[in-house]
Write a protein that holds these residues in place. Structure first.
Motif, PDB file in Angstrom:
ATOM      1  N   GLY A  92       0.845  -1.185   0.000  1.00 54.47           N
ATOM      2  CA  GLY A  92       0.000   0.000   0.000  1.00 54.47           C
ATOM      3  C   GLY A  92       0.882   1.238   0.000  1.00 54.47           C
ATOM      4  O   GLY A  92       1.159   1.817  -1.044  1.00 54.47           O
ATOM      5  N   ARG A  93       1.365   1.587   1.199  1.00 57.94           N
ATOM      6  CA  ARG A  93       2.214   2.784   1.265  1.00 57.94           C
ATOM      7  C   ARG A  93       3.692   2.420   1.132  1.00 57.94           C
ATOM      8  O   ARG A  93       4.527   3.298   0.947  1.00 57.94           O
ATOM      9  N   ASP A 137      -1.849   0.569 -17.581  1.00 58.54           N
ATOM     10  CA  ASP A 137      -1.162   1.851 -17.389  1.00 58.54           C
ATOM     11  C   ASP A 137       0.173   1.664 -16.688  1.00 58.54           C
ATOM     12  O   ASP A 137       1.183   2.258 -17.078  1.00 58.54           O
ATOM     13  N   LEU A 138       0.167   0.823 -15.633  1.00 58.75           N
ATOM     14  CA  LEU A 138       1.389   0.584 -14.864  1.00 58.75           C
ATOM     15  C   LEU A 138       2.468  -0.049 -15.747  1.00 58.75           C
ATOM     16  O   LEU A 138       3.626   0.369 -15.728  1.00 58.75           O
ATOM     17  N   ALA A 173       1.814  -0.191  -7.630  1.00 58.89           N
ATOM     18  CA  ALA A 173       0.380  -0.296  -7.870  1.00 58.89           C
ATOM     19  C   ALA A 173      -0.434   0.691  -7.047  1.00 58.89           C
ATOM     20  O   ALA A 173      -1.450   1.193  -7.502  1.00 58.89           O
ATOM     21  N   SER A 174      -0.007   0.962  -5.815  1.00 58.87           N
ATOM     22  CA  SER A 174      -0.799   1.863  -4.978  1.00 58.87           C
ATOM     23  C   SER A 174      -0.081   3.180  -4.708  1.00 58.87           C
ATOM     24  O   SER A 174      -0.326   3.827  -3.691  1.00 58.87           O
ATOM     25  N   ASN A 175       0.779   3.584  -5.630  1.00 54.28           N
ATOM     26  CA  ASN A 175       1.554   4.820  -5.465  1.00 54.28           C
ATOM     27  C   ASN A 175       2.176   4.935  -4.075  1.00 54.28           C
ATOM     28  O   ASN A 175       1.810   5.803  -3.284  1.00 54.28           O
ATOM     29  N   PRO A 176       3.124   4.061  -3.749  1.00 59.03           N
ATOM     30  CA  PRO A 176       3.672   4.036  -2.391  1.00 59.03           C
ATOM     31  C   PRO A 176       4.512   5.275  -2.084  1.00 59.03           C
ATOM     32  O   PRO A 176       5.022   5.923  -2.988  1.00 59.03           O
ATOM     33  N   GLU A 205      11.305  10.916  -8.901  1.00 59.02           N
ATOM     34  CA  GLU A 205      11.110  12.326  -9.208  1.00 59.02           C
ATOM     35  C   GLU A 205       9.635  12.656  -9.388  1.00 59.02           C
ATOM     36  O   GLU A 205       9.165  13.701  -8.989  1.00 59.02           O
ATOM     37  N   GLU A 206       8.898  11.703  -9.968  1.00 56.82           N
ATOM     38  CA  GLU A 206       7.489  11.938 -10.252  1.00 56.82           C
ATOM     39  C   GLU A 206       6.646  11.980  -8.973  1.00 56.82           C
ATOM     40  O   GLU A 206       5.750  12.789  -8.833  1.00 56.82           O
TER      41      GLU A 206
END
Lengths: 355, 322
Positions: A92-93, A137-138, A173-176, A205-206
């Motif tokens: 998740g994170r 997308d990923l 997957a969950s933008n950690p 960076e993103e």
């Protein structure tokens, strides 16, 4: 100053085995900020991987156990979390990337299924169709060409580098907020290594992601690290800013590691001896049996505390750096550069931009 | 894939043909105890030895040339005319048709129970290695492997039949199939067969799952946030299904080839095992052949299904398209 994203304090992870208690990680502290890359370096068996896997408690318990210390992630104590909370945290994170992409993917499921699983475990509302779109997308984002048609392929139909991209896609997957990468390039072709490191850098960076990178490859460290933590036999030997560590290595172990690097234009050397026993480590500094500068004080008591070196972000666990002691015993008479031309970015002046 | 299945089916036919031909060869080469006793009887009654032999061979079609007999035998096999059982005075196929339901009645529940429970316990053992439950399961499995079927059967009869009187001492075949009484008398044989096959299922699935318990992709799943139930069912059990699917055919064969003889003789069940056992004792060649061909066909068909299951279960297998 705000609290760092990840803050490990005095972490002790031990494994209870038939041969005795293995003190794999024995009092490690480190901090990682958002957007920062911290490299943990050291030879095999120094406790790097166990440190990384202790962060989200991936180590098998039993036989493993976090016997002491705290791991605070974004203000919360991970060591006190329930299994349910940990499951929400993992993937998740905090995302994980592993050393061997060949083994990290389940051979009987399509890569799409596995990325979808990572998405849906943390977004229960995501329907299959939506999760599939996000998986595509990923895959696209990590640079898998023709993602739409490849999503239903099985892992064995991809190359090693592509598999590592898929593993990274799952981790993202969950933008950690934090990525833990355990030797992500070790099993890959040299030409692919750079691509993967660049990909991780783009991601960082993103999304301003913090990265803990475990590696024994000092070339990788020079390429990506902001800060470096040098580990030996479950202890931190030296830590600091990457330029400090490369330009002004202070602990005898760090210096010895750098001397093992080829391509410095000097004679390469190996570190004599081998890692001490992890069940009954030596008293004093863990490195003293192999250290050419060891004195009587090194062999007694505990591992020395971290003494500041100069004024910058640089500390070392060595009696020769105790205030009042003489560091020139290790550093040589002129006090600098006794190791030779080891430099961050391997001497490449533009190296900072390459990533 | 289509070609793989087609080739696999063709090979099944070829294998069957080869086995049937070998069986014919063995039968043609072996002495005929029925002929010996017939001739002996004729001679005793004052008949001529040569004449008696000839008349026997004529009656059996043994005077025909070998290839003619081979042709008739193969046609008979395909048209389910498997010969005449001398000892039972009925066609072999009829004897088998009467016997098989009795074997299926205890073998099917035993197979289902041992597969489901055996795999479940094996998985639990693998994921809880060196726990108390794991040791208990291992001890139970070794007990099951070590104890002979027939002895365990006799013990069951002694304890639950003779001493406690809970189950009948031998199987009553006149009881209706679908009755409580039949279920009651099938419990003991089912348990005996279950015990011997659940033990091997447990050991095998434990060993297989252990390969995956520490697999890196299981750690990946944990790192993705999968809970332990999901890790065991999706990430350990599913890949383990590939090797696990191989044990099922062997298990059925073990019941048909070994357990059925012992269990049916001990409990007096008139199933295939007892039919075959009696045929062997009484030297009823046609019946022996037929009852031995059954496990052979189970092996051939079972292996076919196993290979077809592989095509579904394991995406890594390359089928070498034509």
């Amino acid at each position: 100053m705000t609290e760092p994203l990840l803050s490990i304090r005095n972490l002790k992870t031990h494994f209870h085995t038939d041969e005795g208690t293995v003190r794999a990680v024995d009092g490690v502290s480190l901090d990682v900020d958002r957007g920062e890359t911290v490299c943990v370096v050291g030879e095999s068996g120094s406790g790097k991987t166990v440190t990384a896997e202790s962060i989200t408690r991936l180590i098998p318990e039993p036989p493993g156990e976090i016997v002491d210390g705290t791991v605070r992630f974004d203000g919360e104590d991970v060591t006190a979390m329930s299994e349910k909370q940990l499951e929400a945290l993992r993937g998740g994170r905090i995302g994980h990337i592993f050393q061997n992409p060949q083994g990290a993917l389940n051979p009987v499921y399509t890569v799409g299924w596995q990325i979808r699983e990572a998405i849906q475990l943390h977004d229960k509302k995501a329907k299959d169709k939506e999760a599939r779109e996000r998986a595509i997308d990923l895959l696209d984002r990590v640079g898998i060409p023709d993602a739409t048609s490849r999503i239903d392929d099985y892992p064995h139909e991809f190359s090693g580098g592509m598999k590592q991209r898929i593993v990274i896609a799952m981790a993202l997957a969950s933008n950690p907020d934090l990525l833990i990468a355990d030797e992500p390039t070790t099993a890959l072709d040299v030409t692919i290594q750079m691509q993967i490191l660049r990909l991780l850098n783009q991601v960082q960076e993103e999304f301003n992601t913090g990265i803990v990178m475990i590696t024994h490859d000092l070339g990788v460290v020079a390429e990506v690290a902001d800060r470096v933590v040098v580990m030996y036999a479950g202890k931190v030997m030296e830590e600091g800013d990457v330029y400090e560590i490369f330009e002004n290595p202070s602990h005898p172990y760090t210096r010895a590691l750098l001397e093992c690097l080829p391509g410095r234009g000097e004679k390469m050397s190996a570190i004599g001896g081998s890692l001490p026993s992890t069940t009954s480590p030596p008293d004093g500094c863990r490195f003293h049996p192999r250290c050419p500068y060891a004195v009587g004080d090194c062999e007694i008591g505990e591992q020395p505390p971290m003494y500041a070196v100069d004024d910058g972000d640089h500390a070392v666990s060595c009696v020769h750096f105790e205030p009042g002691a003489d560091p020139s015993v290790v550093l040589g008479e002129d006090g600098s550069d006794a190791v030779g031309g080891a430099r961050a970015d391997g001497g490449d002046e533009t190296g900072g931009d390459a990533r | 894939m289509k070609w793989y299945i087609a080739r696999r089916l063709a090979w099944t036919v070829v294998a069957t043909f080869i086995i049937l031909s070998l069986t014919f060869g063995l039968m043609a080469a072996s002495p005929d105890p029925q002929a010996a006793s017939y001739v002996a009887q004729q001679v005793q009654e004052g008949g001529d030895f040569e004449e008696a032999q000839e008349s026997y061979e004529r009656a059996r079609g043994l005077d025909q040339p070998l290839w003619e007999r081979y042709k008739n035998y193969m046609i008979g096999m395909v048209t389910l005319d498997w010969g005449w059982s001398e000892t039972r005075s009925q066609p072999v196929t009829e004897a088998i048709l009467e016997a098989w339901p009795y074997s299926v009645m205890y073998a099917t529940p035993a197979l289902i129970i041992s597969t489901v429970l055996g795999v479940a316990i094996g998985l639990y053992s693998a994921t809880h290695r060196n726990s108390l439950e794991d040791y208990a399961a291992s001890a139970f499995a070794f007990f099951g492997i070590s104890i002979p079927d027939f002895w365990f059967g006799i013990l069951m009869i002694l304890i639950f039949g003779v001493w406690l009187g809970w189950i009948p001492i031998y199987y009553h075949s006149d009881v209706p199939w679908f009755s409580l009484q039949n279920v009651q008398q099938l419990i003991a044989p089912t348990l005996v067969v279950t015990l011997s096959s659940i033990a091997s299922e447990m050991r095998f699935s434990r060993a297989t799952a252990l390969e995956y318990v520490n697999a890196e992709f299981v750690k990946t799943a944990k790192a993705k946030g999968a809970d332990s139930w999901r890790r065991v069912t999706r990430h350990i059990f599913r890949p383990a299904l590939v090797p696990l699917s191989t044990i099922l055919v062997g298990d059925i064969l073990n019941i048909v080839l070994v357990s059925s003889y012992l269990v049916e003789v001990v409990f007096g069940i008139p199933g295939l095992g007892q039919l075959s056992y009696k045929a062997i004792i009484q030297q009823d060649v046609a019946l022996v052949l037929a009852t031995v061909l059954i496990p052979t066909f189970i092996a051939i068909v079972g292996n076919l299904f196993q290979d077809l299951a592989y095509t579904v279960l394991d995406p890594r297998i390359s089928y070498g398209e034509r």
